[in-house]
Motif scaffolding. Structure first.
Motif, PDB file in Angstrom:
ATOM      1  N   THR A 160       0.826  -1.206   0.000  1.00 48.83           N
ATOM      2  CA  THR A 160       0.000   0.000   0.000  1.00 48.83           C
ATOM      3  C   THR A 160       0.860   1.255   0.000  1.00 48.83           C
ATOM      4  OG1 THR A 160      -1.742  -1.175   1.209  1.00 48.83           O
ATOM      5  CG2 THR A 160      -1.832   1.223   1.223  1.00 48.83           C
ATOM      6  N   THR A 161       1.893   1.271   0.865  1.00 48.05           N
ATOM      7  CA  THR A 161       2.767   2.437   0.936  1.00 48.05           C
ATOM      8  C   THR A 161       3.497   2.667  -0.381  1.00 48.05           C
ATOM      9  OG1 THR A 161       3.104   2.111   3.306  1.00 48.05           O
ATOM     10  CG2 THR A 161       4.688   3.505   2.173  1.00 48.05           C
ATOM     11  N   GLY A 162       3.996   1.598  -0.987  1.00 47.19           N
ATOM     12  CA  GLY A 162       4.679   1.721  -2.268  1.00 47.19           C
ATOM     13  C   GLY A 162       3.770   2.283  -3.345  1.00 47.19           C
ATOM     14  N   LEU A 163       2.506   1.839  -3.350  1.00 47.13           N
ATOM     15  CA  LEU A 163       1.549   2.334  -4.338  1.00 47.13           C
ATOM     16  C   LEU A 163       1.259   3.819  -4.116  1.00 47.13           C
ATOM     17  CD1 LEU A 163      -0.340   1.570  -6.677  1.00 47.13           C
ATOM     18  CD2 LEU A 163      -2.095   1.043  -4.980  1.00 47.13           C
ATOM     19  N   VAL A 164       1.025   4.208  -2.851  1.00 47.08           N
ATOM     20  CA  VAL A 164       0.733   5.610  -2.534  1.00 47.08           C
ATOM     21  C   VAL A 164       1.940   6.493  -2.838  1.00 47.08           C
ATOM     22  CG1 VAL A 164       0.198   7.211  -0.668  1.00 47.08           C
ATOM     23  CG2 VAL A 164      -1.010   5.032  -0.810  1.00 47.08           C
ATOM     24  N   PHE A 165       3.121   6.059  -2.419  1.00 48.00           N
ATOM     25  CA  PHE A 165       4.338   6.841  -2.630  1.00 48.00           C
ATOM     26  C   PHE A 165       4.614   7.031  -4.123  1.00 48.00           C
ATOM     27  CE2 PHE A 165       9.078   6.805  -3.041  1.00 48.00           C
ATOM     28  CZ  PHE A 165       9.278   8.084  -2.559  1.00 48.00           C
ATOM     29  N   THR A 166       4.514   5.941  -4.894  1.00 49.40           N
ATOM     30  CA  THR A 166       4.750   6.031  -6.338  1.00 49.40           C
ATOM     31  C   THR A 166       3.731   6.948  -7.001  1.00 49.40           C
ATOM     32  OG1 THR A 166       5.637   3.776  -6.344  1.00 49.40           O
ATOM     33  CG2 THR A 166       4.977   4.705  -8.463  1.00 49.40           C
ATOM     34  N   GLY A 167       2.465   6.815  -6.586  1.00 49.49           N
ATOM     35  CA  GLY A 167       1.432   7.668  -7.166  1.00 49.49           C
ATOM     36  C   GLY A 167       1.665   9.140  -6.878  1.00 49.49           C
ATOM     37  N   LEU A 168       2.072   9.455  -5.637  1.00 43.22           N
ATOM     38  CA  LEU A 168       2.332  10.848  -5.281  1.00 43.22           C
ATOM     39  C   LEU A 168       3.505  11.425  -6.057  1.00 43.22           C
ATOM     40  CD1 LEU A 168       1.836  10.785  -1.400  1.00 43.22           C
ATOM     41  CD2 LEU A 168       0.402  11.946  -3.070  1.00 43.22           C
ATOM     42  N   VAL A 169       4.596  10.666  -6.132  1.00 45.82           N
ATOM     43  CA  VAL A 169       5.788  11.162  -6.827  1.00 45.82           C
ATOM     44  C   VAL A 169       5.519  11.329  -8.319  1.00 45.82           C
ATOM     45  CG1 VAL A 169       8.167  10.615  -7.468  1.00 45.82           C
ATOM     46  CG2 VAL A 169       7.388  10.232  -5.128  1.00 45.82           C
ATOM     47  N   VAL A 170       4.866  10.341  -8.930  1.00 46.76           N
ATOM     48  CA  VAL A 170       4.562  10.433 -10.361  1.00 46.76           C
ATOM     49  C   VAL A 170       3.594  11.586 -10.624  1.00 46.76           C
ATOM     50  CG1 VAL A 170       3.452   9.256 -12.298  1.00 46.76           C
ATOM     51  CG2 VAL A 170       5.027   8.002 -10.818  1.00 46.76           C
ATOM     52  N   GLY A 171       2.594  11.745  -9.752  1.00 46.25           N
ATOM     53  CA  GLY A 171       1.643  12.836  -9.922  1.00 46.25           C
ATOM     54  C   GLY A 171       2.292  14.202  -9.807  1.00 46.25           C
TER      55      GLY A 171
END
Length: 207
Positions: free
Chosen positions: A45-56
């Motif tokens: 979950t953290t990896g998904l949220v972190f990746t989404g935030l950085v990419v966004g």
């Protein structure tokens, strides 16, 4: 000590301390979930949220927020609409029972009750009132030391604003928020030793 789902311990009385501040149980639970993300207690979950935030945030350097949101919506619709049409076609040829592919999501009740709405409004008003009270205390010199610290903070903030933009700071903050707690978790003993050594040096210097 509170225990998370993976058996790791959280600070004792975390929810209770937030309740004492008048934030409310729901906000305390939300803060606890945020801590779970920052400490990587659920890696997926953290990896998904972190990746989404950085990419966004990286996309915001090149595109506007409206463009990103609209393209994100189009991407979701490009998946859900064909899948729904496929299920409809399968129903026509009697390959399935006519079930909706996203019925479980449609059945979820996300509506807010009057009580929930009032509670959220009270929490928002409380946070705003607390922020206004603190700013008034700082601007009108209730405590000289606190106001001086605030002036130094504003000066540093203005200097940083000249050197970089807000989006860069937000991305840097996101990366630090997700990396520093993990670094402390992995190197806790060494970091604690360094902090203790620095405190001793500061105490000796102030004597």
């Amino acid at each position: 000590m509170l225990t998370s789902q993976d058996g790791q311990k959280k600070p004792r009385g975390f929810v209770e301390r937030w309740e004492e501040r008048g934030i409310g149980v729901e906000a305390a639970k939300m803060a606890s979930k945020v801590l779970d993300l920052l400490y990587w207690r659920d890696v997926g979950t953290t990896g998904l949220v972190f990746t989404g935030l950085v990419v966004g945030l990286a996309c915001l350097f090149q595109l506007s927020a409206i463009t990103i949101l609209s393209n994100l919506g189009l991407g979701i619709m490009a998946f859900t609409l064909p899948l729904c049409l496929l299920y409809k076609a399968m129903t026509l040829v009697r390959l399935n029972d006519g079930s909706h592919p996203f019925q479980s999501y449609l059945d979820e009740d996300r509506t807010l009750t009057d009580e929930d709405t009032v509670r959220m409004a009270e929490q928002i008003v409380l946070l705003i009132a607390t922020a206004v009270t603190e700013l008034k205390r700082l601007f009108f010199i209730d405590s000289i030391m606190d106001s001086v610290k605030f002036v130094v903070f504003l000066y540093l903030l203005s200097y940083v604003g000249v050197q970089t933009n807000g989006l860069t700071l937000v991305m840097t903050g996101v990366i630090c928020a997700f990396s520093l707690p993990l670094l402390y978790k992995l190197q806790q003993e060494r970091i604690d030793k360094v902090v203790k050594a620095i405190k001793k040096l500061v105490e000796k210097g102030t004597e």
